[in-house]
Design an enzyme around this catalytic site. Structure first.
Site, PDB file in Angstrom:
ATOM      1  NE  ARG A 135       1.037  -4.720   1.612  1.00 29.33           N
ATOM      2  CZ  ARG A 135      -0.052  -5.089   2.258  1.00 29.33           C
ATOM      3  NH1 ARG A 135      -0.565  -6.461   2.219  1.00 29.33           N
ATOM      4  NH2 ARG A 135      -0.622  -4.574   3.027  1.00 29.33           N
ATOM      5  CG  HIS A 187      -3.921  -9.006  -1.590  1.00 32.09           C
ATOM      6  ND1 HIS A 187      -3.039  -7.680  -1.707  1.00 32.09           N
ATOM      7  CD2 HIS A 187      -4.056  -8.628  -0.059  1.00 32.09           C
ATOM      8  CE1 HIS A 187      -2.497  -7.235  -0.550  1.00 32.09           C
ATOM      9  NE2 HIS A 187      -3.156  -7.907   0.466  1.00 32.09           N
TER      10      HIS A 187
END
Ligand code: NAP
Ligand code: GLV
Length: 313
Positions: A228, A276
């Site tokens: 993250r 991502h």
């Protein structure tokens, strides 16, 4: 059985179609603002807070991803948001581990074999054999030895480099030297040549990739962040790249996504960016996994992947 579905992405219709096939007889509906009618289960990705308005009968909320940080952030910002009598359940692997193995082993080999530096030399038409990195000191540390980190650590070990793994509780993984808890964190980091982050984002792991951590690694270390964005103190990475303490970084996740067009990472010659996508949620696998868990709960059985809300993962 009533099932509520929500994703901000454009493919809600395809998900609803596949869940309808996998759960014949279930009444599936896409959540719309104002809907707080009863539901037995909710299947969601990045839901708005309003979806958790009091709703009779909710037994479980299934997250269409491994990381539940977006849902827990709603709870942290406004305690009481999440229904305490419903389980919060994440995806367990569902085809993501294989993708993470591909992504991270690619990065290890790219840095170990200095492919980026050869690509740079090619732009200058320079025929210049570089000193190979000694394999025996190319120690790779994997932060997080959960569903994904364990498979990643094993796959990297199979490349023949030393591998360390770090988790909250002690683990034993063949071919991996393991470390657990804050007291062993510095030993895990010391002189590692590369770190791969696969921790969940929790209050404990926020900003974990910072200047202090970089200073413990071998000089000229490599960083891979596939977990993250808020794990990484971005300014500290830029400083460590400037000083040479970090040689290069591969980043799949960012504090702000999409990464803003004027962000310095885009143009940094030693940062590799992916949007991502290191491990995407696969529809077939996820639908099958969630449908099986709903069936198990309906039979009164326990299921895996249940989040401990206080712990944060
Ligand atoms: P997981 O099975 O829950 O594993 C988490 C691991 O982190 C566990 O080994 C846990 O230790 C360890 N851990 C948690 N907090 C810690 C702390 N404070 N100190 C030390 N270790 C700690 O999760 P997963 O399925 O492997 O997924 C990991 C993360 O990857 C997700 O949360 C998500 O953020 C990220 N992810 C990213 C993508 C992407 O596309 N970029 C895709 C999927 C997942 P214990 O084992 O001792 O509990
Ligand atoms: C993706 O980032 C996930 O957590 O599954």
């Amino acid at each position: 059985m009533k099932i509520l579905f929500y994703t901000p992405q454009a493919d809600a219709v395809a998900w609803l179609h596949d869940f309808a096939q996998a759960l014949p007889g279930a009444e599936l509906r896409e959540w719309q603002p104002g809907d707080n009618a009863p539901a037995d289960f909710a299947i969601v990705w990045r839901p708005p807070r309003e979806l958790f308005a009091p709703r009779a009968g909710l037994r479980a909320v299934f997250n269409l991803g491994a990381g539940v940080d977006a849902i827990l952030a709603l709870e942290n910002e406004q305690p009481g948001t999440l229904p305490r009598d419903a389980l919060l359940v994440r995806l367990e692997d569902g085809g993501m581990a294989q993708q993470m193995v591909e992504y991270t082993t690619h990065a290890v080999l790219r840095y170990l074999r200095r492919f980026d530096e050869y690509a740079e030399l090619q732009t200058k038409r320079r025929w210049e054999p570089l000193e190979p990195h000694p394999r025996r000191t190319f120690t790779v540390g994997v932060l997080g030895l959960g569903v994904l980190g364990t498979q990643v650590a094993r796959a990297i070990a199979s490349l023949g480099v030393p591998v360390r793994g770090y988790s909250m509780n002690p683990k034993q993984i063949e071919g991996v030297k393991t470390y657990a808890g804050a007291a062993q964190f510095d030993a895990f980091l010391t002189d590692a040549k590369m770190i791969v982050n696969l921790l969940p984002h929790t209050p404990d792991t926020h900003d974990v990739l910072n200047a202090r951590v970089f200073s413990k690694l071998a000089r000229g270390a490599y960083l891979v962040n596939v977990a993250r964005g808020p794990h990484l103190v971005e300014a500290d990475l830029l400083d460590a790249l400037a000083s040479g303490q970090i040689a290069a970084a591969t980043l799949d996740v960012f504090r702000q996504e999409p990464l803003p067009a004027d962000h310095p990472f885009w143009t940094h010659p030693r940062i590799t960016i992916t949007p991502h996508t290191s491990a995407e949620t696969l529809r077939d696998e996820s639908v099958a996994q969630i449908a099986e868990k709903i069936a198990a709960l309906s039979r009164g059985e326990t299921i895996g992947g249940v989040i401990e809300i206080e712990r944060g993962y």
